[in-house]
Design an enzyme around this catalytic site. Structure first.
Site, PDB file in Angstrom:
ATOM      1  N   ASN A 186       6.606 -38.161-114.895  1.00 62.61           N
ATOM      2  CA  ASN A 186       7.717 -37.251-114.585  1.00 62.61           C
ATOM      3  C   ASN A 186       7.410 -36.443-113.336  1.00 62.61           C
ATOM      4  OD1 ASN A 186      10.352 -36.153-115.694  1.00 62.61           O
ATOM      5  ND2 ASN A 186       9.214 -34.277-115.198  1.00 62.61           N
ATOM      6  N   TYR A 217       9.230 -27.192-110.387  1.00 60.98           N
ATOM      7  CA  TYR A 217       9.076 -25.990-111.190  1.00 60.98           C
ATOM      8  C   TYR A 217       8.233 -24.999-110.394  1.00 60.98           C
ATOM      9  CZ  TYR A 217       9.553 -29.881-114.592  1.00 60.98           C
ATOM     10  OH  TYR A 217       9.920 -31.016-115.259  1.00 60.98           O
ATOM     11  N   ARG A 218       8.778 -23.814-110.154  1.00 64.36           N
ATOM     12  CA  ARG A 218       8.055 -22.836-109.339  1.00 64.36           C
ATOM     13  C   ARG A 218       6.739 -22.422-109.991  1.00 64.36           C
ATOM     14  NH1 ARG A 218      11.949 -18.607-111.583  1.00 64.36           N
ATOM     15  NH2 ARG A 218      10.648 -17.546-113.112  1.00 64.36           N
ATOM     16  N   TRP A 278       7.905 -24.389-116.162  1.00 69.65           N
ATOM     17  CA  TRP A 278       8.849 -25.415-116.618  1.00 69.65           C
ATOM     18  C   TRP A 278       9.638 -24.840-117.776  1.00 69.65           C
ATOM     19  CZ3 TRP A 278       4.135 -28.962-116.396  1.00 69.65           C
ATOM     20  CH2 TRP A 278       3.193 -28.584-117.342  1.00 69.65           C
ATOM     21  N   GLU A 315      11.133 -40.175-111.742  1.00 62.63           N
ATOM     22  CA  GLU A 315      11.861 -39.729-110.547  1.00 62.63           C
ATOM     23  C   GLU A 315      11.402 -40.477-109.293  1.00 62.63           C
ATOM     24  OE1 GLU A 315      10.972 -37.648-112.965  1.00 62.63           O
ATOM     25  OE2 GLU A 315      12.793 -36.524-113.464  1.00 62.63           O
ATOM     26  N   ASP A 368      15.721 -14.963-108.740  1.00 62.10           N
ATOM     27  CA  ASP A 368      16.049 -16.367-108.975  1.00 62.10           C
ATOM     28  C   ASP A 368      17.398 -16.787-108.412  1.00 62.10           C
ATOM     29  OD1 ASP A 368      15.555 -18.933-110.131  1.00 62.10           O
ATOM     30  OD2 ASP A 368      14.398 -17.907-111.678  1.00 62.10           O
TER      31      ASP A 368
END
Ligand SMILES: Cc1cc2nc3c(=O)[nH]c(=O)nc-3n(C[C@H](O)[C@H](O)[C@H](O)COP(=O)(O)O)c2cc1C
Ligand SMILES: [Mn+2]
Length: 498
Positions: free
Chosen positions: A170, A174-175, A188, A231, A280
């Site tokens: 995967n 994700y920051r 995540w 991905e 965000d």
């Protein structure tokens, strides 16, 4: 036009296309880069390569995705819909009829087979290898984006994990909040695949983080693919050539051979720390919450590595175009499940999960409600808070037309559906985190088969008179009006808009 092969190719392309400005002045990754970038993004300005970020030897690239034109350059396509057509072609493959069709079919199948990532023996990502105490994240120009942020955050990573049960890879964006030289947190969210890999692990999950990728691979990390699809396969398909991988140095993972920077390490069950606040893409700070601690065991780099970053915040921000790419590219896949959908639009101002406008070919009573429930059951669209359904002839991207239909066609008692279900991890409005109300608005035409009075016809001029006026326009002597505007809707509306 082939898409760029790696991050440097991409930067060179941006420069050739006059889509990049090099900033030589020393600029502070603490807040200053954000303010410069936010103004540039909102003005539709160029990508920025900060060559001298304060406190770092690594240049910082930002706003690479900030306009539709750059997004198309990234994909090597004339429009994002063209990218979608490439996928649609494969998704909608039928058993071929005749020889020509068979050859075409084989070519399509080959394009899928060629999408698988390819392992190579070595790559420039290993030009520099730092392990143990030599790892120092603070050497990178990691941004503190907003004044209330808890720390610097890595904002554009591709986080690589494997499902411990199936082995499937995967990639997720994700920051990562920086804790110290060799530690970050891993944000995540509850609905994401990386989190599922973590929860399925007994003790330790190896993780690699790639920074500075070709733009299609970076985009693919943000794409909402089903859990069982890698991905990197989407990336290979959209690139038209496989992503090359090399074996990492301290973990049993393969990493992009041409990445600028790779962080290798692990997370462990029960090893959590407080993440946030972080300004965000909702336009608000997300409050502190526990997330896994990521221990970095190695940092590898290309020589003179360039660090990629992005600022999210109150929309529109740079991530708007990553979201629009997903909206366009995934439309064919959405239509595979709900084929009556003509088009949809996820307004940028709605931060993507707050609102979906969808047009449908309506065939039976309750069809709009069927589509709402379908979307609320589909992948990440299931988190959508409000859905507006319109008829097939309505342009879902024209928000004024949509507003007109909602006003004209809705009886709030009859056509508004209130229900509940899962909501976005970051949505601060619902009483409970993750769960709350949903709103569906049926703005389609109704009629006696749905229990209403007969529906009136819409006003429209006859085609004969339109053609007559087109032909005679110049004889009327009405200057300053563009007759091609079909009734002047657009020009009347513009000054009315405040
Ligand atoms: C700039 C940017 C930052 C993102 N940050 C996060 C994040 O911190 N946590 C998260 O769960 N998703 C984040 N996302 C969304 C995920 O990348 C997206 O949902 C993706 O589909 C996740 O991959 P997955 O489906 O394999 O889990 C971000 C997306 C973008 C474009
Ligand atoms: Mn995934």
């Amino acid at each position: 036009m082939a898409p760029p092969r790696d991050f440097r190719d991409w930067i060179a392309l941006l420069e050739r296309e006059e889509e990049l400005v090099r900033v030589t002045a020393e600029v502070d990754p603490h807040l200053e880069v954000t303010e410069i970038t936010d103004r540039t993004v909102k003005a539709g300005g160029p990508a920025l390569l900060f060559e001298n970020p304060k406190g770092s030897d690594h240049p910082l690239l930002i706003n690479q995705f900030g306009t539709e034109r750059r997004m198309c350059l990234a994909f090597g396509a004339a429009s994002l819909d063209d990218v979608a057509h490439r996928l649609e072609d494969v998704l909608e493959m039928q058993p071929p009829q005749g020889l020509v069709e068979k050859v075409k079919g084989l070519r399509k199948l080959k394009s899928i087979a060629d999408s698988m990532p390819k392992t190579v023996r070595s790559g420039p990502v290993h030009d520099v290898v730092l392990t143990g105490d030599d790892v120092d994240l603070t050497r990178l120009p990691i941004q503190t984006c907003w004044p209330g942020d808890a720390a610097p955050f890595i904002t554009l990573p591709a986080v690589i994990t494997h499902d411990p049960r199936t082995g499937t890879r995967n990639l997720g964006m994700y920051r990562m909040q920086v804790v110290d030289q060799r530690t970050t947190l891993m944000h995540w969210q509850i609905h994401k695949d990386g989190r599922m890999d973590y929860l399925a692990t007994d003790a330790r999950l190896e993780v690699a983080v790639a920074l500075g990728l070709d733009p299609i691979t970076a985009y693919s990390a943000s794409a909402p693919l089903p859990k069982h699809i890698d991905e990197l396969m989407l990336s290979g398909f959209l690139r038209g050539e496989p992503v090359e991988l090399v074996r990492a140095k301290t973990v049993e993972l393969d990493v992009p051979a041409h990445a600028e920077i790779v962080l290798e390490g692990y997370v462990e069950q029960g090893d959590l720390a407080t993440e946030g606040p972080f300004g965000d893409h909702t336009g608000y700070y997300t409050p502190p919450e526990p997330f896994p601690v990521f221990h970095v065991t190695a940092m590898t780099m290309r020589r003179d590595a360039i660090y990629p970053s992005i600022v999210v915040g109150r929309p529109p921000a740079e991530d708007a175009w990553l979201g629009k790419a997903t909206e366009r590219i995934f439309l064919p896949a959405v239509r595979m499940t709900i084929p009556e959908i003509v088009d949809y639009d996820l307004p940028v101002a709605g931060a993507f999960h707050n609102c979906v406008i969808v047009s449908i070919r309506k065939r039976f009573p309750g069809h709009a409600q069927k589509v709402m429930h379908g979307l609320w059951g589909l992948g990440m669209l299931s988190l959508t808070k409000a859905i507006v359904v319109v008829d097939e002839w309505v342009d879902v991207h024209d928000y004024e037309e949509v507003f007109f239909r909602v006003g004209a066609n809705v009886d709030p008692k009859r056509d508004v559906l209130l229900t509940e279900g899962p909501l976005d991890h970051l949505d601060h409005a619902p009483t409970l985190q993750f769960y709350g109300g949903k709103l569906g608005i049926d703005a389609t035409h109704k009629g006696p088969d749905e229990g209403t009075r007969p529906w009136p016809d819409e006003i429209a001029m006859s085609n004969e008179i339109k053609a007559l006026v087109d032909a005679r326009w110049s004889t009327y002597g009405i200057d300053g009006v563009d007759a091609a505007l079909d009734g002047g809707h657009a020009s009347v509306r513009r000054p009315l808009r405040r």
